[in-house]
Design a protein around this motif. Structure first.
Motif, PDB file in Angstrom:
ATOM      1  N   ASN A 235       2.532 -64.187 -32.048  1.00  0.00           N
ATOM      2  CA  ASN A 235       1.642 -64.932 -32.948  1.00  0.00           C
ATOM      3  C   ASN A 235       0.499 -65.649 -32.220  1.00  0.00           C
ATOM      4  O   ASN A 235      -0.094 -66.571 -32.759  1.00  0.00           O
ATOM      5  CB  ASN A 235       2.446 -65.930 -33.793  1.00  0.00           C
ATOM      6  CG  ASN A 235       3.200 -66.938 -32.951  1.00  0.00           C
ATOM      7  OD1 ASN A 235       3.356 -66.775 -31.752  1.00  0.00           O
ATOM      8  ND2 ASN A 235       3.656 -67.994 -33.593  1.00  0.00           N
ATOM      9  N   TYR A 236       0.194 -65.187 -30.998  1.00  0.00           N
ATOM     10  CA  TYR A 236      -0.943 -65.755 -30.271  1.00  0.00           C
ATOM     11  C   TYR A 236      -1.329 -64.835 -29.117  1.00  0.00           C
ATOM     12  O   TYR A 236      -0.613 -63.901 -28.771  1.00  0.00           O
ATOM     13  CB  TYR A 236      -0.625 -67.162 -29.748  1.00  0.00           C
ATOM     14  CG  TYR A 236       0.471 -67.224 -28.698  1.00  0.00           C
ATOM     15  CD1 TYR A 236       0.165 -67.198 -27.342  1.00  0.00           C
ATOM     16  CD2 TYR A 236       1.812 -67.334 -29.066  1.00  0.00           C
ATOM     17  CE1 TYR A 236       1.166 -67.269 -26.380  1.00  0.00           C
ATOM     18  CE2 TYR A 236       2.803 -67.411 -28.110  1.00  0.00           C
ATOM     19  CZ  TYR A 236       2.482 -67.372 -26.779  1.00  0.00           C
ATOM     20  OH  TYR A 236       3.463 -67.441 -25.826  1.00  0.00           O
TER      21      TYR A 236
ATOM     22  N   TYR B  19     -11.984 -72.837 -33.070  1.00  0.00           N
ATOM     23  CA  TYR B  19     -10.683 -72.352 -33.540  1.00  0.00           C
ATOM     24  C   TYR B  19     -10.147 -73.231 -34.657  1.00  0.00           C
ATOM     25  O   TYR B  19      -9.634 -72.731 -35.662  1.00  0.00           O
ATOM     26  CB  TYR B  19      -9.687 -72.246 -32.385  1.00  0.00           C
ATOM     27  CG  TYR B  19      -9.885 -70.971 -31.617  1.00  0.00           C
ATOM     28  CD1 TYR B  19      -9.214 -69.816 -31.973  1.00  0.00           C
ATOM     29  CD2 TYR B  19     -10.781 -70.910 -30.553  1.00  0.00           C
ATOM     30  CE1 TYR B  19      -9.421 -68.632 -31.296  1.00  0.00           C
ATOM     31  CE2 TYR B  19     -10.994 -69.733 -29.866  1.00  0.00           C
ATOM     32  CZ  TYR B  19     -10.311 -68.596 -30.247  1.00  0.00           C
ATOM     33  OH  TYR B  19     -10.533 -67.423 -29.582  1.00  0.00           O
ATOM     34  N   ARG B  20     -10.260 -74.516 -34.503  1.00  0.00           N
ATOM     35  CA  ARG B  20      -9.780 -75.432 -35.545  1.00  0.00           C
ATOM     36  C   ARG B  20     -10.535 -75.195 -36.857  1.00  0.00           C
ATOM     37  O   ARG B  20      -9.928 -75.184 -37.926  1.00  0.00           O
ATOM     38  CB  ARG B  20      -9.943 -76.878 -35.086  1.00  0.00           C
ATOM     39  CG  ARG B  20      -9.492 -77.879 -36.152  1.00  0.00           C
ATOM     40  CD  ARG B  20      -9.583 -79.269 -35.650  1.00  0.00           C
ATOM     41  NE  ARG B  20      -8.348 -79.505 -34.892  1.00  0.00           N
ATOM     42  CZ  ARG B  20      -8.002 -80.668 -34.400  1.00  0.00           C
ATOM     43  NH1 ARG B  20      -8.780 -81.696 -34.522  1.00  0.00           N
ATOM     44  NH2 ARG B  20      -6.874 -80.814 -33.768  1.00  0.00           N
TER      45      ARG B  20
ATOM     46  N   ARG C 231      -7.239 -71.770 -36.843  1.00  0.00           N
ATOM     47  CA  ARG C 231      -6.488 -71.155 -35.756  1.00  0.00           C
ATOM     48  C   ARG C 231      -6.172 -72.235 -34.720  1.00  0.00           C
ATOM     49  O   ARG C 231      -6.834 -73.267 -34.652  1.00  0.00           O
ATOM     50  CB  ARG C 231      -7.286 -70.028 -35.081  1.00  0.00           C
ATOM     51  CG  ARG C 231      -7.571 -68.865 -35.993  1.00  0.00           C
ATOM     52  CD  ARG C 231      -6.289 -68.073 -36.233  1.00  0.00           C
ATOM     53  NE  ARG C 231      -6.485 -67.039 -37.215  1.00  0.00           N
ATOM     54  CZ  ARG C 231      -5.783 -66.941 -38.326  1.00  0.00           C
ATOM     55  NH1 ARG C 231      -4.854 -67.812 -38.612  1.00  0.00           N
ATOM     56  NH2 ARG C 231      -6.000 -65.959 -39.172  1.00  0.00           N
ATOM     57  N   SER C 232      -5.177 -71.964 -33.911  1.00  0.00           N
ATOM     58  CA  SER C 232      -4.770 -72.921 -32.883  1.00  0.00           C
ATOM     59  C   SER C 232      -5.361 -72.526 -31.533  1.00  0.00           C
ATOM     60  O   SER C 232      -5.485 -71.343 -31.219  1.00  0.00           O
ATOM     61  CB  SER C 232      -3.246 -72.951 -32.759  1.00  0.00           C
ATOM     62  OG  SER C 232      -2.668 -73.337 -33.984  1.00  0.00           O
TER      63      SER C 232
ATOM     64  N   ILE D 299       1.902 -73.916 -31.502  1.00  0.00           N
ATOM     65  CA  ILE D 299       1.390 -72.835 -32.354  1.00  0.00           C
ATOM     66  C   ILE D 299       2.260 -72.726 -33.606  1.00  0.00           C
ATOM     67  O   ILE D 299       1.738 -72.651 -34.728  1.00  0.00           O
ATOM     68  CB  ILE D 299       1.384 -71.481 -31.593  1.00  0.00           C
ATOM     69  CG1 ILE D 299       0.445 -71.531 -30.389  1.00  0.00           C
ATOM     70  CG2 ILE D 299       1.068 -70.327 -32.523  1.00  0.00           C
ATOM     71  CD1 ILE D 299      -1.010 -71.426 -30.683  1.00  0.00           C
TER      72      ILE D 299
ATOM     73  N   ASP E 158       1.635 -75.705 -35.930  1.00  0.00           N
ATOM     74  CA  ASP E 158       0.336 -75.565 -36.589  1.00  0.00           C
ATOM     75  C   ASP E 158       0.401 -74.545 -37.716  1.00  0.00           C
ATOM     76  O   ASP E 158      -0.150 -74.767 -38.803  1.00  0.00           O
ATOM     77  CB  ASP E 158      -0.748 -75.147 -35.588  1.00  0.00           C
ATOM     78  CG  ASP E 158      -1.206 -76.278 -34.688  1.00  0.00           C
ATOM     79  OD1 ASP E 158      -0.821 -77.442 -34.938  1.00  0.00           O
ATOM     80  OD2 ASP E 158      -1.951 -75.992 -33.726  1.00  0.00           O
ATOM     81  N   GLU E 159       1.084 -73.420 -37.481  1.00  0.00           N
ATOM     82  CA  GLU E 159       1.191 -72.392 -38.517  1.00  0.00           C
ATOM     83  C   GLU E 159       1.978 -72.907 -39.721  1.00  0.00           C
ATOM     84  O   GLU E 159       1.608 -72.644 -40.860  1.00  0.00           O
ATOM     85  CB  GLU E 159       1.824 -71.125 -37.955  1.00  0.00           C
ATOM     86  CG  GLU E 159       0.879 -70.355 -37.061  1.00  0.00           C
ATOM     87  CD  GLU E 159       1.430 -69.002 -36.636  1.00  0.00           C
ATOM     88  OE1 GLU E 159       2.670 -68.799 -36.678  1.00  0.00           O
ATOM     89  OE2 GLU E 159       0.602 -68.159 -36.273  1.00  0.00           O
TER      90      GLU E 159
ATOM     91  N   ASP F 172      -7.197 -64.853 -33.746  1.00  0.00           N
ATOM     92  CA  ASP F 172      -5.877 -65.111 -33.175  1.00  0.00           C
ATOM     93  C   ASP F 172      -5.723 -66.579 -32.802  1.00  0.00           C
ATOM     94  O   ASP F 172      -6.705 -67.274 -32.564  1.00  0.00           O
ATOM     95  CB  ASP F 172      -5.685 -64.283 -31.889  1.00  0.00           C
ATOM     96  CG  ASP F 172      -5.741 -62.791 -32.138  1.00  0.00           C
ATOM     97  OD1 ASP F 172      -4.923 -62.303 -32.936  1.00  0.00           O
ATOM     98  OD2 ASP F 172      -6.595 -62.119 -31.534  1.00  0.00           O
ATOM     99  N   ASN F 173      -4.490 -67.031 -32.739  1.00  0.00           N
ATOM    100  CA  ASN F 173      -4.200 -68.289 -32.075  1.00  0.00           C
ATOM    101  C   ASN F 173      -4.294 -68.014 -30.577  1.00  0.00           C
ATOM    102  O   ASN F 173      -3.961 -66.919 -30.125  1.00  0.00           O
ATOM    103  CB  ASN F 173      -2.793 -68.766 -32.425  1.00  0.00           C
ATOM    104  CG  ASN F 173      -2.645 -69.079 -33.887  1.00  0.00           C
ATOM    105  OD1 ASN F 173      -3.445 -69.794 -34.463  1.00  0.00           O
ATOM    106  ND2 ASN F 173      -1.606 -68.539 -34.503  1.00  0.00           N
TER     107      ASN F 173
END
Length: 110
Positions: free
Chosen positions: A8-9, A63-64, A68-69, A99, A102-103, A36-37
């Motif tokens: 996931n990143y 990203y924010r 996204r992280s 991550i 955050d998700e 992507d993160n």
């Protein structure tokens, strides 16, 4: 600069050279990974300063804005010396945890 796609990143590892040049190269590759993160691993760099990390602020804010992280791994600088927009953690496990948190927050609408 090494890219390693995880579940996931994307893990981006810096293993030497100038951090300023690394940030510039990362900016050039932004379009490839903007959905992507991202975790940037600076743990192999023993001389990271808060000034170096501030160079990532603009990228982190992008990203924010895109939900996204963007997490940096470094244990060289106190988080008290950095703005809260920069997420800096000391280990890769903590980066993965950030991550995931955050998700979950995004999924819940926070």
């Amino acid at each position: 600069m090494k890219f390693d796609r995880k579940e996931n990143y994307v893990l981006i590892t810096h293993k030497g050279g100038s951090i300023t040049e690394f940030i510039s190269a990362l900016t050039k590759h932004h379009e490839e990974i903007e959905q992507d993160n991202v975790v940037v691993d600076l743990s192999h760099n023993p001389n990271v300063t808060s000034e170096h990390l501030m160079g990532f602020l603009e990228i982190a804010e992008l990203y924010r804005t895109n939900n996204r992280s963007f997490v940096i791994i470094s244990d060289q600088v106190s988080i008290d010396d950095l703005p809260e927009e920069l997420v800096v953690v000391p280990t890769s496990q903590e980066a993965e945890d950030m991550i995931q948190m955050d998700e979950i927050q995004r999924d819940l609408g926070f």
